[in-house]
Scaffold this motif. Sequence first.
Motif, PDB file in Angstrom:
ATOM      1  N   CYS A 123      35.445 104.289  99.916  1.00  0.00           N
ATOM      2  CA  CYS A 123      36.517 105.155 100.057  1.00  0.00           C
ATOM      3  C   CYS A 123      36.230 106.598 100.194  1.00  0.00           C
ATOM      4  N   ALA A 124      37.086 107.283 101.257  1.00  0.00           N
ATOM      5  CA  ALA A 124      36.797 108.822 101.568  1.00  0.00           C
ATOM      6  C   ALA A 124      36.905 109.695 100.561  1.00  0.00           C
ATOM      7  N   MET A 159      51.909 105.362  95.092  1.00  0.00           N
ATOM      8  CA  MET A 159      50.911 106.162  94.361  1.00  0.00           C
ATOM      9  C   MET A 159      49.719 105.770  95.202  1.00  0.00           C
ATOM     10  N   GLY A 161      47.789 107.660  97.356  1.00  0.00           N
ATOM     11  CA  GLY A 161      47.049 108.837  97.750  1.00  0.00           C
ATOM     12  C   GLY A 161      45.704 108.941  97.252  1.00  0.00           C
ATOM     13  N   GLU A 164      43.027 108.671  91.177  1.00  0.00           N
ATOM     14  CA  GLU A 164      43.446 107.456  90.583  1.00  0.00           C
ATOM     15  C   GLU A 164      44.446 107.799  89.662  1.00  0.00           C
ATOM     16  N   SER A 195      49.355 102.426  92.397  1.00  0.00           N
ATOM     17  CA  SER A 195      48.040 101.679  92.828  1.00  0.00           C
ATOM     18  C   SER A 195      46.825 102.100  91.973  1.00  0.00           C
ATOM     19  N   THR A 196      46.236 101.196  91.281  1.00  0.00           N
ATOM     20  CA  THR A 196      45.215 101.352  90.353  1.00  0.00           C
ATOM     21  C   THR A 196      43.950 100.733  90.621  1.00  0.00           C
ATOM     22  N   SER A 197      42.903 101.293  90.353  1.00  0.00           N
ATOM     23  CA  SER A 197      41.430 100.376  90.605  1.00  0.00           C
ATOM     24  C   SER A 197      41.433  99.696  89.202  1.00  0.00           C
ATOM     25  N   SER A 217      43.791  97.424  92.972  1.00  0.00           N
ATOM     26  CA  SER A 217      42.770  97.530  94.179  1.00  0.00           C
ATOM     27  C   SER A 217      41.561  96.532  93.564  1.00  0.00           C
ATOM     28  N   HIS A 219      39.586  94.153  95.762  1.00  0.00           N
ATOM     29  CA  HIS A 219      38.519  94.062  96.877  1.00  0.00           C
ATOM     30  C   HIS A 219      37.285  93.086  96.577  1.00  0.00           C
ATOM     31  N   GLU A 260      45.418  94.650  96.526  1.00  0.00           N
ATOM     32  CA  GLU A 260      44.924  95.313  97.482  1.00  0.00           C
ATOM     33  C   GLU A 260      43.560  94.712  97.560  1.00  0.00           C
ATOM     34  N   VAL A 262      40.304  95.115 100.583  1.00  0.00           N
ATOM     35  CA  VAL A 262      40.048  95.646 101.730  1.00  0.00           C
ATOM     36  C   VAL A 262      38.949  94.762 102.512  1.00  0.00           C
ATOM     37  N   PRO A 292      42.657  95.937 106.403  1.00  0.00           N
ATOM     38  CA  PRO A 292      41.391  95.963 107.466  1.00  0.00           C
ATOM     39  C   PRO A 292      40.971  97.421 106.857  1.00  0.00           C
ATOM     40  N   ASN A 294      39.524 100.852 106.940  1.00  0.00           N
ATOM     41  CA  ASN A 294      39.630 102.234 107.822  1.00  0.00           C
ATOM     42  C   ASN A 294      38.341 102.863 107.817  1.00  0.00           C
ATOM     43  N   PHE A 296      35.318 105.842 108.525  1.00  0.00           N
ATOM     44  CA  PHE A 296      35.388 107.044 108.542  1.00  0.00           C
ATOM     45  C   PHE A 296      34.096 107.665 108.880  1.00  0.00           C
ATOM     46  N   CYS A 337      43.159 107.385 103.030  1.00  0.00           N
ATOM     47  CA  CYS A 337      43.132 108.247 102.018  1.00  0.00           C
ATOM     48  C   CYS A 337      41.791 109.044 101.734  1.00  0.00           C
TER      49      CYS A 337
HETATM   50  N1  SAH Z   1      42.826 105.050  93.137  1.00  0.00           N
HETATM   51  C1  SAH Z   1      43.756 104.262  93.323  1.00  0.00           C
HETATM   52  C2  SAH Z   1      44.887 104.675  94.608  1.00  0.00           C
HETATM   53  C3  SAH Z   1      44.259 105.331  95.647  1.00  0.00           C
HETATM   54  S1  SAH Z   1      43.711 104.232  97.105  1.00  0.00           S
HETATM   55  C4  SAH Z   1      43.353 102.715  93.823  1.00  0.00           C
HETATM   56  O1  SAH Z   1      42.288 102.750  93.689  1.00  0.00           O
HETATM   57  O2  SAH Z   1      44.114 102.023  93.840  1.00  0.00           O
HETATM   58  C5  SAH Z   1      44.777 103.280  97.777  1.00  0.00           C
HETATM   59  C6  SAH Z   1      44.140 102.110  98.161  1.00  0.00           C
HETATM   60  O3  SAH Z   1      43.403 102.354  99.426  1.00  0.00           O
HETATM   61  C7  SAH Z   1      43.138 101.401  97.419  1.00  0.00           C
HETATM   62  O4  SAH Z   1      43.428 100.092  97.428  1.00  0.00           O
HETATM   63  C8  SAH Z   1      41.710 101.784  98.147  1.00  0.00           C
HETATM   64  O5  SAH Z   1      40.777 100.777  97.599  1.00  0.00           O
HETATM   65  C9  SAH Z   1      42.224 101.756  99.594  1.00  0.00           C
HETATM   66  N2  SAH Z   1      41.104 102.295 100.218  1.00  0.00           N
HETATM   67  C10 SAH Z   1      40.737 103.312 100.201  1.00  0.00           C
HETATM   68  N3  SAH Z   1      39.441 103.764 101.165  1.00  0.00           N
HETATM   69  C11 SAH Z   1      39.775 102.975 102.152  1.00  0.00           C
HETATM   70  C12 SAH Z   1      39.357 102.714 103.516  1.00  0.00           C
HETATM   71  N4  SAH Z   1      38.531 103.197 104.020  1.00  0.00           N
HETATM   72  N5  SAH Z   1      39.830 101.732 104.233  1.00  0.00           N
HETATM   73  C13 SAH Z   1      40.822 100.782 103.682  1.00  0.00           C
HETATM   74  N6  SAH Z   1      41.434 101.112 102.441  1.00  0.00           N
HETATM   75  C14 SAH Z   1      40.806 101.988 101.547  1.00  0.00           C
END
Ligand code: SAH
Length: 365
Positions: A123-124, A159, A161, A164, A195-197, A217, A219, A260, A262, A292, A294, A296, A337
């Motif tokens: 995550c960025a 939610m 963006g 958390e 959306s929560t981790s 999330s 994953h 979610e 990824v 997919p 994303n 960065f 995000c």
């Molecule tokens: N903290 C919360 C909400 C923010 S992230 C959470 O974890 O759910 C929103 C979603 O984007 C999450 O599922 C996160 O894991 C995902 N995400 C973060 N970076 C990503 C990336 N580079 N490519 C694809 N999804 C990503």
Amino acid sequence: MSATSARPNPLDLDLAGCESLVTALGFKAFHGRNLFKWMHKHGVVDFDAMTDLPKRLRLALRDTVEIRLPRILETHPSADGTVKWVLELDDGQRIETVFIPEGKRRTLCVSSQVGCALECAFCATARQGFNRNLSVAEIIGQVWQATRRLGVAPTNVVMMGMGEPLANFEPVVRAMDIMQDDLAYMLAKQRVTLSTSGIVPNIYRLREVSDVSLAVSLHAPNDALRDVLVPINRKYPLAELIPACKHYVAGDKRRKITWEYVMLDGINDSPTHAKQLIRLLEGVPSKVNLIPFNPFAGSDFGTSPPERVETFRARLVRSGLFAMTRKTRGDEIAAACGQLVGRVRDRTGRCGRVRIEFKERLEAR
Ligand code: SAH
């Protein structure tokens, strides 16, 4: 910070809060209702333009409170209609809000914190580290700004963006209540998604006070891999997360958890992972969203090839799971995000740390 900016911000208040504010100033509660409506439904933030408030109340409000909104610093439109805004807060901090149109749906992706403490490996936002929680005004202010810019309120808010949301519990819940208020943005509860981790105790807490949709999330389908990708898993492992999610949707057959997932090339996208995922979600009312990855600048992961994503999805569907692949949107504007703000300030050096730790842990398995 100047003395003026320390005055209470009415955008921090829900309907009941606005009513208390005006009664404390010596006026009838229904004026609070009108104040709330002016700010959110009509987008008016100049007390003088709130023509049905008594003149004396308008003066009193001017003397005691101050409406402050996040300021739009940058607008990045994308060819597919996606718009990403970089917003600046009172203290100069920056956050991101993304608008994603699709057919009749107008989805707004809202931030809950400046940065994030959770260190998810891909995550960025994690690269920035955690800075601070957003206030109610800063969360609902994103919806306010988008509604004004677009000339119409969003139909859906996620939610998803920066940050958390369950680590900034009360302000997020109050802002989500305002989103749903008929005098404000009128969103149906199932059209607001948090959306929560996986902060397990706060999933239970959320169930007590709200009935928004829940996305988690995931994953990874096992603890060993999830410990690495989503490190909060070391504190709240799958054996605790899954029952909390089941509890969240219990009692209403229409409700489902959105998972979610990824898709990371060679990391979590094999047939074995699909099989584990199917087993893990057995008995949980579920929707799986394959995302997919994303990429960065500075990220080590690759996006799974589309054929592999499709094979993975087909397996889930064959087992009876509802699974779809999320379309990638706004690629050329770095809409995932944390990417834009991340580009502006990548300051912690966490980037390298997470990467090294990830490699070590993966090799150790
Ligand atoms: N903290 C919360 C909400 C923010 S992230 C959470 O974890 O759910 C929103 C979603 O984007 C999450 O599922 C996160 O894991 C995902 N995400 C973060 N970076 C990503 C990336 N580079 N490519 C694809 N999804 C990503």
